[in-house]
Write a protein that holds these residues in place. Structure first.
Motif, PDB file in Angstrom:
ATOM      1  N   ALA A  66       0.831  -1.204   0.000  1.00  0.00           N
ATOM      2  CA  ALA A  66       0.000   0.000   0.000  1.00  0.00           C
ATOM      3  C   ALA A  66       0.868   1.257   0.000  1.00  0.00           C
ATOM      4  O   ALA A  66       1.934   1.307   0.622  1.00  0.00           O
ATOM      5  CB  ALA A  66      -0.912   0.006   1.218  1.00  0.00           C
ATOM      6  N   VAL A  67       0.371   2.270  -0.700  1.00  0.00           N
ATOM      7  CA  VAL A  67       0.973   3.604  -0.672  1.00  0.00           C
ATOM      8  C   VAL A  67       0.031   4.489   0.131  1.00  0.00           C
ATOM      9  O   VAL A  67      -1.174   4.528  -0.114  1.00  0.00           O
ATOM     10  CB  VAL A  67       1.202   4.149  -2.091  1.00  0.00           C
ATOM     11  CG1 VAL A  67       1.780   5.549  -2.043  1.00  0.00           C
ATOM     12  CG2 VAL A  67       2.137   3.218  -2.866  1.00  0.00           C
ATOM     13  N   GLN A  68       0.583   5.225   1.079  1.00  0.00           N
ATOM     14  CA  GLN A  68      -0.215   5.933   2.080  1.00  0.00           C
ATOM     15  C   GLN A  68       0.434   7.277   2.388  1.00  0.00           C
ATOM     16  O   GLN A  68       1.462   7.629   1.835  1.00  0.00           O
ATOM     17  CB  GLN A  68      -0.266   5.087   3.357  1.00  0.00           C
ATOM     18  CG  GLN A  68       1.131   4.816   3.933  1.00  0.00           C
ATOM     19  CD  GLN A  68       1.164   3.779   5.042  1.00  0.00           C
ATOM     20  OE1 GLN A  68       0.187   3.101   5.308  1.00  0.00           O
ATOM     21  NE2 GLN A  68       2.301   3.670   5.723  1.00  0.00           N
ATOM     22  N   ILE A  69      -0.204   8.052   3.277  1.00  0.00           N
ATOM     23  CA  ILE A  69       0.472   9.235   3.819  1.00  0.00           C
ATOM     24  C   ILE A  69       0.904   8.939   5.240  1.00  0.00           C
ATOM     25  O   ILE A  69       0.275   8.144   5.959  1.00  0.00           O
ATOM     26  CB  ILE A  69      -0.398  10.511   3.769  1.00  0.00           C
ATOM     27  CG1 ILE A  69      -1.695  10.348   4.568  1.00  0.00           C
ATOM     28  CG2 ILE A  69      -0.672  10.922   2.329  1.00  0.00           C
ATOM     29  CD1 ILE A  69      -2.411  11.673   4.803  1.00  0.00           C
ATOM     30  N   GLU A 142     -10.822  10.050   1.645  1.00  0.00           N
ATOM     31  CA  GLU A 142     -11.709  10.701   2.633  1.00  0.00           C
ATOM     32  C   GLU A 142     -11.119  11.987   3.205  1.00  0.00           C
ATOM     33  O   GLU A 142     -11.544  12.444   4.260  1.00  0.00           O
ATOM     34  CB  GLU A 142     -12.050   9.742   3.790  1.00  0.00           C
ATOM     35  CG  GLU A 142     -12.711   8.447   3.363  1.00  0.00           C
ATOM     36  CD  GLU A 142     -14.083   8.667   2.741  1.00  0.00           C
ATOM     37  OE1 GLU A 142     -14.704   9.712   3.035  1.00  0.00           O
ATOM     38  OE2 GLU A 142     -14.514   7.803   1.950  1.00  0.00           O
ATOM     39  N   ASN A 143     -10.117  12.573   2.498  1.00  0.00           N
ATOM     40  CA  ASN A 143      -9.501  13.816   2.980  1.00  0.00           C
ATOM     41  C   ASN A 143      -9.000  13.668   4.416  1.00  0.00           C
ATOM     42  O   ASN A 143      -9.036  14.602   5.219  1.00  0.00           O
ATOM     43  CB  ASN A 143     -10.507  14.977   2.885  1.00  0.00           C
ATOM     44  CG  ASN A 143      -9.851  16.338   2.978  1.00  0.00           C
ATOM     45  OD1 ASN A 143      -8.686  16.502   2.623  1.00  0.00           O
ATOM     46  ND2 ASN A 143     -10.584  17.320   3.489  1.00  0.00           N
ATOM     47  N   ASP A 144      -8.510  12.476   4.725  1.00  0.00           N
ATOM     48  CA  ASP A 144      -8.145  12.120   6.112  1.00  0.00           C
ATOM     49  C   ASP A 144      -6.627  12.211   6.278  1.00  0.00           C
ATOM     50  O   ASP A 144      -5.884  11.429   5.685  1.00  0.00           O
ATOM     51  CB  ASP A 144      -8.623  10.700   6.397  1.00  0.00           C
ATOM     52  CG  ASP A 144      -8.340  10.250   7.826  1.00  0.00           C
ATOM     53  OD1 ASP A 144      -7.731  11.027   8.592  1.00  0.00           O
ATOM     54  OD2 ASP A 144      -8.719   9.114   8.160  1.00  0.00           O
ATOM     55  N   PRO A 145      -6.124  13.143   7.115  1.00  0.00           N
ATOM     56  CA  PRO A 145      -4.677  13.300   7.286  1.00  0.00           C
ATOM     57  C   PRO A 145      -4.053  12.322   8.285  1.00  0.00           C
ATOM     58  O   PRO A 145      -2.867  12.412   8.585  1.00  0.00           O
ATOM     59  CB  PRO A 145      -4.562  14.736   7.804  1.00  0.00           C
ATOM     60  CG  PRO A 145      -5.820  14.948   8.575  1.00  0.00           C
ATOM     61  CD  PRO A 145      -6.885  14.173   7.839  1.00  0.00           C
ATOM     62  N   THR A 146      -4.830  11.378   8.778  1.00  0.00           N
ATOM     63  CA  THR A 146      -4.307  10.417   9.752  1.00  0.00           C
ATOM     64  C   THR A 146      -3.206   9.564   9.131  1.00  0.00           C
ATOM     65  O   THR A 146      -3.306   9.143   7.980  1.00  0.00           O
ATOM     66  CB  THR A 146      -5.442   9.497  10.250  1.00  0.00           C
ATOM     67  OG1 THR A 146      -6.503  10.306  10.771  1.00  0.00           O
ATOM     68  CG2 THR A 146      -4.945   8.546  11.331  1.00  0.00           C
ATOM     69  N   ASN A 147      -2.150   9.293   9.902  1.00  0.00           N
ATOM     70  CA  ASN A 147      -1.104   8.400   9.420  1.00  0.00           C
ATOM     71  C   ASN A 147      -1.684   7.081   8.908  1.00  0.00           C
ATOM     72  O   ASN A 147      -2.604   6.518   9.518  1.00  0.00           O
ATOM     73  CB  ASN A 147      -0.106   8.099  10.540  1.00  0.00           C
ATOM     74  CG  ASN A 147       0.870   9.237  10.758  1.00  0.00           C
ATOM     75  OD1 ASN A 147       1.010  10.128   9.928  1.00  0.00           O
ATOM     76  ND2 ASN A 147       1.556   9.216  11.896  1.00  0.00           N
ATOM     77  N   ALA A 148      -1.132   6.599   7.792  1.00  0.00           N
ATOM     78  CA  ALA A 148      -1.490   5.323   7.164  1.00  0.00           C
ATOM     79  C   ALA A 148      -2.783   5.387   6.347  1.00  0.00           C
ATOM     80  O   ALA A 148      -3.281   4.353   5.902  1.00  0.00           O
ATOM     81  CB  ALA A 148      -1.559   4.191   8.169  1.00  0.00           C
ATOM     82  N   THR A 149      -3.316   6.591   6.122  1.00  0.00           N
ATOM     83  CA  THR A 149      -4.459   6.697   5.219  1.00  0.00           C
ATOM     84  C   THR A 149      -4.009   6.351   3.797  1.00  0.00           C
ATOM     85  O   THR A 149      -3.027   6.891   3.297  1.00  0.00           O
ATOM     86  CB  THR A 149      -5.068   8.104   5.245  1.00  0.00           C
ATOM     87  OG1 THR A 149      -5.562   8.373   6.565  1.00  0.00           O
ATOM     88  CG2 THR A 149      -6.222   8.221   4.255  1.00  0.00           C
ATOM     89  N   ARG A 150      -4.735   5.455   3.153  1.00  0.00           N
ATOM     90  CA  ARG A 150      -4.363   4.947   1.822  1.00  0.00           C
ATOM     91  C   ARG A 150      -4.601   6.021   0.758  1.00  0.00           C
ATOM     92  O   ARG A 150      -5.521   6.835   0.849  1.00  0.00           O
ATOM     93  CB  ARG A 150      -5.210   3.712   1.492  1.00  0.00           C
ATOM     94  CG  ARG A 150      -4.808   2.970   0.208  1.00  0.00           C
ATOM     95  CD  ARG A 150      -3.827   1.873   0.478  1.00  0.00           C
ATOM     96  NE  ARG A 150      -3.384   1.203  -0.746  1.00  0.00           N
ATOM     97  CZ  ARG A 150      -3.684  -0.065  -1.052  1.00  0.00           C
ATOM     98  NH1 ARG A 150      -4.446  -0.781  -0.235  1.00  0.00           N
ATOM     99  NH2 ARG A 150      -3.207  -0.631  -2.151  1.00  0.00           N
TER     100      ARG A 150
END
Length: 381
Positions: A66-69, A142-150
């Motif tokens: 997976a690629v994530q932030i 989902e515009n979600d800045p949480t670590n590991a968001t795909r």
């Protein structure tokens, strides 16, 4: 190629040109330089939402990872290269859209580099990272800045979860490698249909790598301006995707061809930037581009890159009513007027329709002005 609003039915002889096409997949990518403190192009990071980094989960190089932030941490799992071949790479592998999907919500992953369209990316001047095959943007789910968001691809919205700063690459005089920047393209066509995307045009360039890439910088820009000026005229400033005179639709089936009109007698009307028409032109263009346009001509009005490719096919291969292709006319300095002759000379040139000729010339002069080059001689036909 019928003009949607103005052109008469062209002579069959003035339209046809057949060729073999180079099938080089060369989508070009370059990064945007910005001064945000969390986004340094030099260090190879791709940064986005909340200043976080594009990250390979678990620092794994296994296909399908997976690629994530994630919070930027300087590890190799967040170091991306941009080699200039259209790919974005980390840990020796490519950023890849899962299962070659073009749908909203398709995840991105790490995968062996294959050269396929699902691994091609263009970083625009608006800081979008676009996959041209899908014409969609790299997006934080989902515009979600949480670590590991795909990360995924999604229809481009201009929102913060689709804005990135990516590592720089060499090559090209604009962020796309095309002599016309996206900003200049937007200036030329401020009211264009959303169908005619800049990314679709950039993707199509790989089919004819000599287009706007031959000769001096002036000649390259003149050719780009000449192509886009004729496109401007053919489509009402890139507004019309299909021919507007529906009464003509049934006329473009030449039943003397052995393959006939399998998509229906009225299926081969003008479409795309140079208004591809007639069953034999759909057959020839499809054969050259490796796409079955004879049986599925609707691809030209449904796929931006396919539409641009058909325009480039005609430009680079057809002499029409003239003696040279539009590409050769510009590269060999024969003048813009010879591009008009190739495209619609049997109807417009030699005093037949000076108003339409002048419409094309005026667009060419405007576009060369935007590109900062002289238009050259022999503008009319």
């Amino acid at each position: 190629m019928p003009l949607p609003l103005f052109r008469q039915l062209p002579e069959k002889q003035a339209l046809l040109g057949r060729t073999t096409v180079f099938t080089v997949l060369t989508a070009l990518v370059i990064a945007l330089f910005v001064s945000a403190p969390t986004a340094s192009a030099a260090d190879g990071r791709i940064t986005g939402l909340a200043g976080k980094c594009v990250d390979i989960a678990g620092a794994s190089s296994v296909n399908g990872t997976a690629v994530q932030i994630y919070d930027c941490n300087g590890t190799n799992a967040q170091i991306w290269s941009n080699p200039g071949d259209g790919t974005l790479r980390a840990l020796g592998k490519c950023l890849d859209v899962v299962d070659h999907s073009t749908a909203d919500g398709a995840s991105v992953q790490l995968w062996d580099c294959t050269g396929n369209a699902n691994q091609q990316w263009v970083v625009t001047t608006a800081r979008d990272i676009v996959n041209p095959a899908a014409d969609k943007c790299l997006d934080v789910r989902e515009n979600d800045p949480t670590n590991a968001t795909r990360l995924q691809i999604w229809t481009c919205t201009g929102k913060a979860n689709q804005k990135w700063t990516a590592p720089a690459s060499g090559g090209g005089s604009t962020p796309s490698g095309f002599v016309v920047s996206e900003a200049q393209f937007n200036q030329m066509f401020p009211n264009r249909s959303s169908f005619y995307t800049y990314s679709g045009l950039v993707q199509a360039l790989s089919s004819y790598p000599g287009f706007a890439n031959t000769g001096s910088d002036t000649v390259r820009k003149q050719e780009a301006a000449a192509f886009l000026a004729n496109v401007d005229h053919e489509t009402g400033h890139l507004v019309y995707v299909v021919e507007q005179n529906t009464a003509n639709y049934s006329h473009y089936c030449d039943l003397s061809q052995s393959y006939g009109c399998p998509a229906g007698q009225s299926a081969y009307y003008g479409r795309g930037p140079l208004q591809l028409s007639w069953n034999f032109n759909y057959k020839a263009a499809g054969d050259a581009l490796g796409i079955d346009l004879l049986h599925n001509p609707w691809l030209v009005q449904n796929d931006s890159a396919v539409a641009w490719r058909t325009g480039l096919w005609f430009w680079n291969t057809s002499t029409g009513a003239g003696t040279m292709t539009p590409h050769n006319a510009m590269v060999n300095q024969a003048g813009f007027g010879q591009t008009i002759r190739a495209i619609n000379g049997s109807v417009e040139c030699d005093g037949k329709n000076p108003g339409q000729v002048q419409s094309r010339v005026s667009a060419y002069q405007k576009f060369t002005g935007i590109l900062g080059v002289v238009p050259g001689n022999n503008l009319s036909c």
